[in-house]
Write an enzyme that holds these catalytic residues in place. Structure first.
Site, PDB file in Angstrom:
ATOM      1  N   ASP A 147       0.846  -1.195   0.000  1.00  0.00           N
ATOM      2  CA  ASP A 147       0.000   0.000   0.000  1.00  0.00           C
ATOM      3  C   ASP A 147       0.875   1.235   0.000  1.00  0.00           C
ATOM      4  O   ASP A 147       2.006   1.211   0.520  1.00  0.00           O
ATOM      5  CB  ASP A 147      -0.904   0.020   1.235  1.00  0.00           C
ATOM      6  CG  ASP A 147      -1.947  -1.090   1.215  1.00  0.00           C
ATOM      7  OD1 ASP A 147      -2.426  -1.433   0.118  1.00  0.00           O
ATOM      8  OD2 ASP A 147      -2.269  -1.608   2.294  1.00  0.00           O
ATOM      9  N   ASP A 181      -7.236  -1.364  -4.203  1.00  0.00           N
ATOM     10  CA  ASP A 181      -8.254  -0.998  -3.224  1.00  0.00           C
ATOM     11  C   ASP A 181      -9.187   0.075  -3.782  1.00  0.00           C
ATOM     12  O   ASP A 181     -10.405   0.030  -3.572  1.00  0.00           O
ATOM     13  CB  ASP A 181      -7.604  -0.460  -1.942  1.00  0.00           C
ATOM     14  CG  ASP A 181      -6.743  -1.491  -1.245  1.00  0.00           C
ATOM     15  OD1 ASP A 181      -7.017  -2.698  -1.394  1.00  0.00           O
ATOM     16  OD2 ASP A 181      -5.785  -1.093  -0.554  1.00  0.00           O
TER      17      ASP A 181
END
Length: 218
Positions: A147, A181
């Site tokens: 991420d 995401d």
């Protein structure tokens, strides 16, 4: 251009962008490193997580394995559903694109979980190497999801008179996330906002097909 072809192109572009960015992060930054894109509001901040979207953790080694297997089963079902939708003329391309976004996002994070542990060494305290001599940091399906998008838009302190949170620091928006995401989130919210009524039509279509099949069988 057919809906199926458009869906494949969308999925390919999302996966390409997601994986290229993750590969760049892994091979140019060490864990916890960050740099500013727009002041203190938009940062590239490298973190890895063992769990679900937006850095949510899933407990333990067996929990990680369960989550990875669940993701594969789920993305298989979504892929089958997407192929089915793309054949129907009465389904708008926008809805098909939303499902394609969810599929691409799920696939993007599955790639991390399945293969990153095999092809990278650890990023803690150093920049990871691709295909290191000593092997990767984890086994198949035990890799960590990369991420990097961080938006700490508002920070402050809760008023002392608030129960539980009183006097504590708060930060909005705290989760760190990636392109995969984002694709999942955009796909889900777009369906909820723009296409929720379409599910009634889909249910009616399925019920009609079941009735016709039962009549034919009888």
């Amino acid at each position: 251009m057919s809906k199926r072809t458009k869906s494949f192109i969308l999925i390919f572009l999302i996966l390409l962008a997601d994986q290229l960015l993750k590969l760049w992060i892994k091979t140019n930054m060490h864990l916890g490193e960050e740099f500013s894109v727009i002041g203190n509001w938009f940062l590239i901040h490298f973190v890895e997580n063992n769990g679900m979207a937006f850095g949510i953790e899933f407990a333990g080694e067996y929990g990680k394995m369960f989550l990875s297997v669940f993701r594969i089963i789920a993305v298989t079902g979504i892929g089958w559903y997407l192929l089915k939708l793309s054949k129907r003329e009465d389904i708008p391309m926008g809805f098909v694109a939303c499902v394609a976004l969810i599929f691409a996002g799920a696939m993007g994070n599955i790639i991390d979980s399945a293969f990153y542990g095999l092809i990278f060494n650890e990023s803690y305290g150093e920049i990871a190497q691709l295909f290191p001599d000593g092997g990767g940091y984890a086994t198949f399906l035990h890799g960590k999801v990369v991420d990097m998008f961080y938006f700490p838009l508002i920070s402050g302190r809760y008023p002392d008179w608030l129960p539980i949170w009183g006097g504590r620091d708060f930060l909005f928006f705290r989760p760190v996330f990636n392109i995969a995401d984002s694709a999942i989130t955009i796909g889900i919210f777009s369906i909820v906002i723009f296409y929720w009524r379409l599910f009634n039509r889909l249910d009616q279509h399925e019920n009609k097909n079941e009735t016709e099949e039962n009549t034919t069988a009888g």
